[in-house]
Design a protein around this motif. Structure first.
Motif, PDB file in Angstrom:
ATOM      1  N   TRP A 122       8.971 -40.455  96.266  1.00  0.00           N
ATOM      2  CA  TRP A 122       9.126 -40.380  97.725  1.00  0.00           C
ATOM      3  C   TRP A 122       7.793 -40.207  98.452  1.00  0.00           C
ATOM      4  CZ3 TRP A 122       8.242 -35.460 100.125  1.00  0.00           C
ATOM      5  CH2 TRP A 122       8.101 -34.387  99.234  1.00  0.00           C
ATOM      6  N   LEU A 123       6.696 -40.140  97.668  1.00  0.00           N
ATOM      7  CA  LEU A 123       5.366 -40.024  98.247  1.00  0.00           C
ATOM      8  C   LEU A 123       4.496 -41.198  97.811  1.00  0.00           C
ATOM      9  CD1 LEU A 123       4.668 -36.231  97.565  1.00  0.00           C
ATOM     10  CD2 LEU A 123       5.342 -37.260  99.740  1.00  0.00           C
ATOM     11  N   GLU A 124       3.498 -41.511  98.624  1.00  0.00           N
ATOM     12  CA  GLU A 124       2.540 -42.563  98.297  1.00  0.00           C
ATOM     13  C   GLU A 124       1.132 -42.030  98.561  1.00  0.00           C
ATOM     14  OE1 GLU A 124       1.363 -47.070  99.788  1.00  0.00           O
ATOM     15  OE2 GLU A 124       3.385 -46.284 100.174  1.00  0.00           O
ATOM     16  N   LEU A 125       0.233 -42.227  97.595  1.00  0.00           N
ATOM     17  CA  LEU A 125      -1.117 -41.664  97.689  1.00  0.00           C
ATOM     18  C   LEU A 125      -2.167 -42.762  97.770  1.00  0.00           C
ATOM     19  CD1 LEU A 125      -3.152 -39.284  97.460  1.00  0.00           C
ATOM     20  CD2 LEU A 125      -3.001 -39.550  94.965  1.00  0.00           C
ATOM     21  N   ASP A 126      -3.068 -42.608  98.732  1.00  0.00           N
ATOM     22  CA  ASP A 126      -4.254 -43.445  98.845  1.00  0.00           C
ATOM     23  C   ASP A 126      -5.442 -42.561  98.479  1.00  0.00           C
ATOM     24  OD1 ASP A 126      -6.481 -44.912  99.546  1.00  0.00           O
ATOM     25  OD2 ASP A 126      -5.701 -45.582 101.479  1.00  0.00           O
ATOM     26  N   ARG A 127      -5.912 -42.658  97.233  1.00  0.00           N
ATOM     27  CA  ARG A 127      -6.972 -41.761  96.759  1.00  0.00           C
ATOM     28  C   ARG A 127      -8.261 -41.952  97.540  1.00  0.00           C
ATOM     29  NH1 ARG A 127      -6.478 -40.167  90.853  1.00  0.00           N
ATOM     30  NH2 ARG A 127      -4.394 -40.806  90.220  1.00  0.00           N
ATOM     31  N   THR A 128      -8.597 -43.218  97.843  1.00  0.00           N
ATOM     32  CA  THR A 128      -9.868 -43.502  98.518  1.00  0.00           C
ATOM     33  C   THR A 128      -9.951 -42.783  99.860  1.00  0.00           C
ATOM     34  OG1 THR A 128      -9.905 -45.684  97.474  1.00  0.00           O
ATOM     35  CG2 THR A 128     -11.384 -45.330  99.345  1.00  0.00           C
TER      36      THR A 128
END
Length: 208
Positions: free
Chosen positions: A172-178
């Motif tokens: 249910w989460l989305e991560l943009d590391r940059t």
């Protein structure tokens, strides 16, 4: 009730479960549960008497300790869940998961929920571009949670992000590391929340 300030490994041993209160240490052989899986104290290895009440109490204590809440905070969240439509236990878990400090932990910005709460308290986190210093703030579907620009190079945040692959990011989460930014794709459901807790027993305890 005063805030607990003792060794958190004792809490895991008391509940007989890994509550992942010390971040990466919990994944190693140094974990207290791996070394001493019985409750702490002089009578820890003695046979424990069980009753319906004691089983329900242990489930509530596990849930409180996993999310790092005091009784008054936890009770307030339960009462809020009770007022909402749907299954109270499922709603309780969803409200706990949607707390900002938990979302920061789930996204991998903090190695533990305690560390994530500290990041929020110190003003390192933003929701939708606005700084938020309330760990209990609730996120909604579509919200973005990100680290402030000047805080992105902090060693605790970089270290936690480097170890996030071993823990994984919930669906249910989305991560943009940059960009050090996460997005709430949807509100979590019971299937998304994997915890060693029977939430129905917590509901039964508060309904006594």
């Amino acid at each position: 009730m005063a805030k607990y300030s003792g060794p958190v490994c004792r809490l895991c041993r008391r509940e007989g479960e890994k509550l992942f209160l010390k971040g990466s240490r919990c994944m190693t052989e140094k974990c207290a549960i791996e070394r001493r899986s019985y409750p702490p104290g002089q009578h820890g290895q003695a046979r424990q008497r069980t009753s319906d009440y004691s089983l329900q109490l242990r489930e509530k204590q596990k849930l409180k300790r996993i999310y790092g809440l005091q009784e008054c905070q936890f009770r307030g969240i339960f009462e809020r869940a009770e007022r909402q439509a749907g299954v109270t236990g499922d709603t309780l878990l969803r409200l706990l998961e949607c707390r900002l400090d938990n979302v920061v932990y789930r996204l991998g910005f903090g190695a533990s929920r305690k560390e994530a709460r500290q990041l929020v308290n110190h003003g390192h986190m933003m929701i939708n571009g606005r700084k938020v210093k309330a760990p209990g703030a609730l996120v909604k579907a579509g919200d973005s949670v990100e680290v402030r620009q000047k805080s992105r190079e902090l060693l605790p945040i970089q270290g936690a992000l480097a170890a996030v692959d071993g823990r994984g990011i919930p669906e249910w989460l989305e991560l943009d590391r940059t960009a050090c930014k996460g997005t709430i794709r949807s509100l979590p459901t019971k299937e998304h929340i994997v915890l060693p807790v029977n939430e129905q027993m917590v509901v039964e305890l508060y309904s006594r």
